[in-house]
Design a protein around this motif. Sequence first.
Motif, short mmCIF file in Angstrom:
data_model
loop_
_atom_site.label_atom_id
_atom_site.label_comp_id
_atom_site.label_asym_id
_atom_site.label_seq_id
_atom_site.Cartn_x
_atom_site.Cartn_y
_atom_site.Cartn_z
N PRO A 183 0.83 -1.21 0.00
CA PRO A 183 0.00 0.00 0.00
C PRO A 183 0.86 1.26 0.00
O PRO A 183 1.92 1.30 0.64
N PRO A 184 0.44 2.31 -0.71
CA PRO A 184 1.16 3.59 -0.63
C PRO A 184 0.96 4.22 0.74
O PRO A 184 0.01 3.90 1.46
N LEU A 185 1.84 5.11 1.11
CA LEU A 185 1.81 5.70 2.45
C LEU A 185 0.50 6.44 2.71
O LEU A 185 -0.01 6.44 3.84
N ARG A 186 -0.08 7.06 1.67
CA ARG A 186 -1.31 7.83 1.86
C ARG A 186 -2.49 6.94 2.27
O ARG A 186 -3.51 7.46 2.75
N ASP A 187 -2.37 5.63 2.05
CA ASP A 187 -3.45 4.70 2.41
C ASP A 187 -3.19 3.99 3.73
O ASP A 187 -3.89 3.03 4.07
N ARG A 188 -2.18 4.45 4.47
CA ARG A 188 -1.81 3.73 5.69
C ARG A 188 -2.21 4.47 6.97
O ARG A 188 -1.80 4.09 8.06
N GLY A 189 -3.01 5.53 6.84
CA GLY A 189 -3.58 6.20 8.00
C GLY A 189 -2.57 6.69 9.00
O GLY A 189 -1.64 7.44 8.67
N ASP A 190 -2.70 6.26 10.26
CA ASP A 190 -1.85 6.75 11.34
C ASP A 190 -0.41 6.30 11.24
O ASP A 190 0.44 6.78 12.01
N ASP A 191 -0.10 5.41 10.29
CA ASP A 191 1.29 5.00 10.10
C ASP A 191 2.16 6.20 9.73
O ASP A 191 3.37 6.21 10.04
N VAL A 192 1.58 7.21 9.08
CA VAL A 192 2.34 8.41 8.71
C VAL A 192 2.91 9.07 9.96
O VAL A 192 4.09 9.46 10.02
N TRP A 193 2.08 9.19 10.99
CA TRP A 193 2.54 9.85 12.22
C TRP A 193 3.53 8.97 12.98
O TRP A 193 4.51 9.47 13.54
N ILE A 222 1.04 17.18 8.40
CA ILE A 222 1.77 15.99 7.93
C ILE A 222 0.80 14.89 7.53
O ILE A 222 0.97 14.24 6.49
N MET A 223 -0.23 14.70 8.34
CA MET A 223 -1.20 13.64 8.06
C MET A 223 -2.04 13.94 6.82
O MET A 223 -2.48 13.03 6.12
N GLY A 224 -2.24 15.22 6.52
CA GLY A 224 -3.08 15.59 5.38
C GLY A 224 -2.37 15.61 4.05
O GLY A 224 -3.01 15.73 3.01
N TYR A 225 -1.06 15.49 4.07
CA TYR A 225 -0.28 15.50 2.82
C TYR A 225 -0.34 14.12 2.16
O TYR A 225 -0.40 13.09 2.85
N ARG A 226 -0.30 14.06 0.82
CA ARG A 226 -0.49 12.78 0.12
C ARG A 226 0.80 11.97 -0.01
O ARG A 226 0.75 10.79 -0.31
N TRP A 227 1.95 12.56 0.20
CA TRP A 227 3.23 11.87 0.15
C TRP A 227 3.39 11.02 -1.12
O TRP A 227 3.45 9.78 -1.06
N PRO A 228 3.49 11.69 -2.28
CA PRO A 228 3.66 10.93 -3.53
C PRO A 228 4.95 10.12 -3.57
O PRO A 228 5.04 9.14 -4.31
N GLY A 229 5.96 10.54 -2.79
CA GLY A 229 7.21 9.78 -2.75
C GLY A 229 7.23 8.74 -1.65
O GLY A 229 8.26 8.10 -1.42
N ASN A 230 6.08 8.59 -0.95
CA ASN A 230 5.89 7.56 0.06
C ASN A 230 6.90 7.67 1.22
O ASN A 230 7.30 8.77 1.58
N VAL A 231 7.29 6.53 1.79
CA VAL A 231 8.10 6.54 3.01
C VAL A 231 9.43 7.24 2.77
O VAL A 231 9.93 7.95 3.64
N ARG A 232 10.01 7.07 1.59
CA ARG A 232 11.29 7.70 1.30
C ARG A 232 11.17 9.22 1.36
O ARG A 232 12.04 9.90 1.94
N GLN A 233 10.12 9.77 0.80
CA GLN A 233 9.92 11.21 0.84
C GLN A 233 9.65 11.70 2.26
O GLN A 233 10.18 12.73 2.69
N LEU A 234 8.83 10.96 3.01
CA LEU A 234 8.55 11.35 4.39
C LEU A 234 9.83 11.40 5.21
O LEU A 234 10.05 12.36 5.98
N LYS A 235 10.68 10.41 5.06
CA LYS A 235 11.94 10.38 5.81
C LYS A 235 12.81 11.60 5.47
O LYS A 235 13.39 12.23 6.36
N ASN A 236 12.89 11.94 4.18
CA ASN A 236 13.69 13.09 3.78
C ASN A 236 13.17 14.39 4.38
O ASN A 236 13.94 15.22 4.88
N VAL A 237 11.84 14.58 4.34
CA VAL A 237 11.24 15.80 4.87
C VAL A 237 11.42 15.89 6.38
O VAL A 237 11.79 16.94 6.92
N VAL A 238 11.15 14.79 7.08
CA VAL A 238 11.27 14.79 8.54
C VAL A 238 12.71 15.06 8.97
O VAL A 238 12.95 15.79 9.94
N GLU A 239 13.68 14.52 8.25
CA GLU A 239 15.07 14.77 8.61
C GLU A 239 15.48 16.21 8.33
O GLU A 239 16.28 16.78 9.08
#
Length: 425
Positions: A183-193, A222-239
């Motif tokens: 599943p893409p990150l946008r479909d994983r709900g609270d996993d983003v947080w 953060i939760m409302g963003y679609r994260w097209p780059g998925n987990v890799r993009q989230l990690k880059n932004v958070v860092e």
Amino acid sequence: MSSNVQSVKQRFSIIGNSPKLLVAIDRALQVAPIDLSVLIIGESGAGKEFFPQIIHTNSARRHNKYIAVNCGAIPEGTIDSELFGHEKGAFTGAIAAHKGYFEEANGGTIFLDEVAELPLTTQARLLRVLESGEYMRVGSAEVKKTNIRVVAATNKDMVRAVKEGKFREDLYYRLSTVQINIPPLRDRGDDVWLLTRKFSHDFADNYHMPQVEYTGEARQAIMGYRWPGNVRQLKNVVEQIALFEAGNTLTGDDVRRYLPYATDDMKPVVASQASAFDYNRERELIFKMIFQLQSEIENLKTAVETGSHVAHINDDVAELKRQSKQLVGSLSKYKSPELKSIGLDDYGAVPGAAPQVHEVDATAVEPDEVRPVKTLEDTERETITRALERNCGRRKKTAEELNISERTLYRKIKEYGLESRNLKS
């Protein structure tokens, strides 16, 4: 959640409790002991690389080699050699025999990431391995055997790739005996947080920096963003946030500054229609100019063939040459088959245009004298002959002067029987 799934999550540091993610992990565990090919489908950055490892470590092959290959990162000219090996002297630079990945991983598992990028010829070789375990090194006629399990992954729509002829249908069915969808990150709900907290904590801990605090509004951003780059993009932004906002408490606006969207309604920043250049109008004008140019060339041919006075022809030819060069430059952006549909050769060369029409020696024609009219062939032969004489028989220099290719010049020399002249390259 089963104890096996929880154990796998801990072993591979997989963060998340999304039902779709848990189903994917459970499916990988179920297929692991059964020696079937597996196709993993998911968007780039979604974490597909964990699942071949889960399958391998929970299979009977776990004590043998596991090799991961990024098919999209290997040039087409060397992919067969990398996968199947080659013999000494098989090609330039093959100074010794080389084992391919299928030979190295014999008895184990090979993970083919970005499998949709494989060339069709390599796909045929891979199909043979899957069907019979047989392959041949590049440059060899000896059939080798391998006992290997193939797990493949792709972020492409494989059904579409098959329909478009980019991927073999029989290979697709061979690879996808079992299919696992990540599943893409946008479909994983609270996993983003959960992932945000994990990445933020790890960064601060690794680099001994103060933690970043998020307000409820920041978490919502953060939760409302679609994260097209998925987990890799989230990690880059958070860092990035953990680095530049160390010790700060962030608001929603603070977070949005690190996202590739500029507005509060979370719409992507796109170029306005007014700023986008529309090539349709320019294309239409160029096509009209081409038709006009072809018409003028035909009129010029008629004038020569019917005996019209030719003193003005040099000026006409010079103008046509100028227009044709301008058109070729303008057409360089249109690499489209539709150009051929209107009579263009090689995407920009107009049949019979300036490169096919050459200067007529108008100074040799006296206005008051009635002379036999030369045909277009006679004029062209004479023009080429004089150009060859001026350039001492050098074909390359002559072609440059006449504004034609050496291949065309060579063809004209044979056509007009000029081979006997002292020609040079």
